[in-house]
Design a protein around this motif. Structure first.
Motif, short mmCIF file in Angstrom:
data_model
loop_
_atom_site.label_atom_id
_atom_site.label_comp_id
_atom_site.label_asym_id
_atom_site.label_seq_id
_atom_site.Cartn_x
_atom_site.Cartn_y
_atom_site.Cartn_z
N ARG A 104 0.83 -1.21 0.00
CA ARG A 104 0.00 0.00 0.00
C ARG A 104 0.86 1.26 0.00
NH1 ARG A 104 -2.60 -2.76 4.37
NH2 ARG A 104 -4.37 -4.00 3.62
N GLU A 105 1.96 1.24 0.73
CA GLU A 105 2.83 2.42 0.77
C GLU A 105 3.48 2.66 -0.59
OE1 GLU A 105 4.92 5.76 2.25
OE2 GLU A 105 3.05 4.73 2.76
N MET A 106 3.91 1.60 -1.26
CA MET A 106 4.46 1.75 -2.61
C MET A 106 3.42 2.32 -3.55
SD MET A 106 7.67 1.01 -3.21
CE MET A 106 7.71 0.59 -4.95
N ALA A 107 2.18 1.84 -3.44
CA ALA A 107 1.11 2.36 -4.30
C ALA A 107 0.89 3.84 -4.03
CB ALA A 107 -0.18 1.58 -4.05
N ARG A 108 0.93 4.25 -2.76
CA ARG A 108 0.73 5.67 -2.42
C ARG A 108 1.84 6.53 -3.00
NH1 ARG A 108 2.41 9.54 0.77
NH2 ARG A 108 4.08 8.26 1.67
N LEU A 109 3.09 6.08 -2.87
CA LEU A 109 4.21 6.86 -3.38
C LEU A 109 4.16 6.98 -4.90
CD1 LEU A 109 7.07 5.38 -1.15
CD2 LEU A 109 6.06 7.66 -0.97
N LEU A 110 3.80 5.91 -5.57
CA LEU A 110 3.73 5.94 -7.03
C LEU A 110 2.54 6.76 -7.51
CD1 LEU A 110 4.75 2.24 -7.65
CD2 LEU A 110 6.08 4.26 -8.29
N ASP A 111 1.44 6.70 -6.76
CA ASP A 111 0.28 7.52 -7.12
C ASP A 111 0.61 9.01 -7.07
OD1 ASP A 111 -1.68 5.72 -7.79
OD2 ASP A 111 -2.38 5.45 -5.74
N THR A 112 1.43 9.40 -6.10
CA THR A 112 1.79 10.81 -5.95
C THR A 112 2.98 11.20 -6.81
OG1 THR A 112 3.19 10.31 -4.03
CG2 THR A 112 0.89 10.86 -3.58
N GLY A 113 3.55 10.25 -7.54
CA GLY A 113 4.68 10.55 -8.42
C GLY A 113 6.01 10.69 -7.71
N ASP A 114 6.11 10.22 -6.46
CA ASP A 114 7.36 10.34 -5.70
C ASP A 114 8.26 9.15 -6.02
OD1 ASP A 114 9.37 10.93 -3.94
OD2 ASP A 114 8.07 11.22 -2.20
N VAL A 115 8.85 9.16 -7.21
CA VAL A 115 9.67 8.05 -7.67
C VAL A 115 10.91 7.84 -6.80
CG1 VAL A 115 11.06 7.17 -9.60
CG2 VAL A 115 8.79 8.14 -10.02
N PRO A 116 11.65 8.90 -6.40
CA PRO A 116 12.82 8.68 -5.55
C PRO A 116 12.48 7.96 -4.25
CG PRO A 116 12.89 10.88 -6.48
CD PRO A 116 11.55 10.32 -6.82
N ALA A 117 11.36 8.35 -3.61
CA ALA A 117 10.97 7.68 -2.37
C ALA A 117 10.55 6.24 -2.64
CB ALA A 117 9.83 8.44 -1.71
N ALA A 118 9.90 5.99 -3.78
CA ALA A 118 9.49 4.63 -4.13
C ALA A 118 10.72 3.76 -4.39
CB ALA A 118 8.58 4.66 -5.35
N ARG A 119 11.75 4.33 -5.03
CA ARG A 119 12.99 3.56 -5.25
C ARG A 119 13.59 3.14 -3.91
NH1 ARG A 119 15.40 7.76 -9.72
NH2 ARG A 119 14.43 6.83 -11.58
N ALA A 120 13.62 4.05 -2.96
CA ALA A 120 14.19 3.73 -1.65
C ALA A 120 13.32 2.71 -0.92
CB ALA A 120 14.32 5.01 -0.82
N ARG A 121 12.01 2.81 -1.11
CA ARG A 121 11.08 1.93 -0.39
C ARG A 121 11.09 0.51 -0.93
NH1 ARG A 121 8.51 3.26 4.50
NH2 ARG A 121 7.19 1.47 4.95
N LEU A 122 11.45 0.35 -2.19
CA LEU A 122 11.41 -0.98 -2.80
C LEU A 122 12.29 -1.97 -2.06
CD1 LEU A 122 10.25 -2.63 -5.19
CD2 LEU A 122 12.33 -2.04 -6.45
N SER A 123 13.34 -1.48 -1.42
CA SER A 123 14.24 -2.39 -0.69
C SER A 123 13.53 -3.10 0.46
CB SER A 123 15.44 -1.62 -0.14
OG SER A 123 15.03 -0.63 0.79
N HIS A 124 12.37 -2.56 0.91
CA HIS A 124 11.60 -3.24 1.95
C HIS A 124 10.88 -4.47 1.41
CE1 HIS A 124 11.28 0.43 4.84
NE2 HIS A 124 12.34 0.53 4.07
N LEU A 125 10.76 -4.56 0.08
CA LEU A 125 10.05 -5.67 -0.54
C LEU A 125 10.99 -6.67 -1.20
CD1 LEU A 125 7.00 -3.86 -2.20
CD2 LEU A 125 6.88 -5.62 -0.43
N CYS A 126 12.08 -6.19 -1.80
CA CYS A 126 12.97 -7.10 -2.53
C CYS A 126 14.36 -6.48 -2.65
CB CYS A 126 12.42 -7.41 -3.93
SG CYS A 126 12.28 -5.97 -5.03
N ALA A 127 15.31 -7.28 -3.14
CA ALA A 127 16.69 -6.84 -3.23
C ALA A 127 17.04 -6.31 -4.62
CB ALA A 127 17.62 -7.99 -2.87
N ARG A 128 16.04 -6.01 -5.42
CA ARG A 128 16.29 -5.55 -6.78
C ARG A 128 16.95 -4.17 -6.78
NH1 ARG A 128 11.22 -6.43 -10.61
NH2 ARG A 128 11.37 -8.32 -9.35
N ASP A 129 17.88 -3.95 -7.70
CA ASP A 129 18.53 -2.65 -7.85
C ASP A 129 17.52 -1.67 -8.43
OD1 ASP A 129 20.12 -0.49 -8.31
OD2 ASP A 129 21.52 -1.48 -9.65
N ALA A 130 17.15 -0.64 -7.66
CA ALA A 130 16.08 0.28 -8.06
C ALA A 130 16.60 1.64 -8.54
CB ALA A 130 15.12 0.49 -6.90
#
Length: 312
Positions: A104-130
């Motif tokens: 839900r937090e990733m969806a909120r960040l992407l909905d608001t267009g906050d891509v830098p914050a979403a890149r940082a948040r992705l590490s909470h879900l997986c180890a992919r290089d964002a």
């Protein structure tokens, strides 16, 4: 019905309910404690060697499984203690509520267009290089992680708890944690983490496919279709390089009418995950649908696990 089976079933349901209501323990999470201990041991034992890594995985997973065996034996004539320990262990090894919150937090960040914050948040879900991922790729990565972790962090531990009780709960979670720590094919862990990764593959062979079936059955409750989910699972489940991750990811893709998969980067290693599904590319709103589907699949898995425990 023998009391022992009923107690295990009740403990699994209670632990699932605790995770759904409260999420992960705030302080002193046992999985985090295990991870810290395993990390310290890895720093002392590491060598670019498969046998050394196999010994490391055996010691770490064996310690957790042994603790479960001791707890199981010490409570064989104490049904309330068995129930309490099973409920507590189930609660701490599950990650359903935390997974949903991150989605839900990733969806909120992407909905608001906050891509830098979403890149940082992705590490909470997986180890992919964002670092280079745009909104579309971040959405895909998060959706795939929700699907895969629905199996790894909810379905699999519940089923292992059903068939093997406390040793199954603790041993499975230990192996899954080791895979997340050393199982990626980085230069450091290509050999040392080989055994942990392969063991994690083995213990997830049945749960991942059970998770795919539960995804298809649950699809209508998340706005999807059973047949579309089953069709995508049968057609695309084996396209993923992992023997397990593609099973649930393909079933999620079909259920949600999406196309997942593609090229991913992990610690400098680029991997082609193939195409999963024949729908459209995921959008931020689909993350919320994936979270809803994940929650329904988790509830179904808890009921199935309780039934398996009773039947066993």
């Amino acid at each position: 019905m023998p009391l022992r089976q009923a107690v295990t079933a009740a403990g699994l349901i209670t632990g699932y309910a605790a995770d759904s209501l409260f999420g992960d323990p705030r302080r002193g999470h046992p999985v985090a404690v295990f991870g810290s201990w395993a990390g310290a041991l890895e720093r002392r034992w590491w060598a670019d060697s498969k046998p050394r890594g196999a010994a490391y995985a055996a010691v770490c997973a064996g310690a957790a499984t042994g603790l479960g065996v001791a707890a199981q034996l010490s409570t064989r004539r104490r049904p309330f203690a068995r129930f309490a320990l099973t409920a507590a262990a189930t609660w701490v090894v599950l990650g359903g509520r935390g997974l949903a919150s991150e989605g839900r937090e990733m969806a909120r960040l992407l909905d608001t267009g906050d891509v830098p914050a979403a890149r940082a948040r992705l590490s909470h879900l997986c180890a992919r290089d964002a670092t280079e991922l745009d909104s579309a790729e971040l959405t895909r990565a998060a959706t795939e992680s929700i699907a895969e972790n629905t199996s790894d962090a909810v379905v699999a531990p519940l089923l292992w708890g059903a068939v093997a009780g406390l040793p199954g709960l603790l041993g499975y979670r230990a192996l899954n944690t080791l895979d997340a720590m050393v199982g990626y094919r980085s230069l450091r862990h290509r050999n040392f983490g080989w055994a942990a990764a392969r063991l994690d593959d083995v213990v997830n062979l049945v749960p991942s496919r059970a998770g795919a079936v539960l995804t298809a059955v649950s699809a209508p409750l998340a706005g999807g279709q059973v047949r579309a989910s089953l069709r995508a699972w049968r057609r695309y489940g084996s396209h993923h390089p992992s023997p397990n991750a593609g099973q649930v990811e393909a079933a999620f893709a079909g259920a949600l009418g999406l196309r997942l998969g593609g090229t991913n980067s992990y610690g400098g290693e680029v991997e082609d995950r193939g195409t999963l599904g024949d729908g459209r590319a995921p959008q931020p709103v689909d993350l919320r649908h994936a979270v809803r589907l994940s929650r329904v699949v988790g509830a179904a898995a808890a009921l199935v696990a309780a039934a398996v425990a009773v039947a066993r």
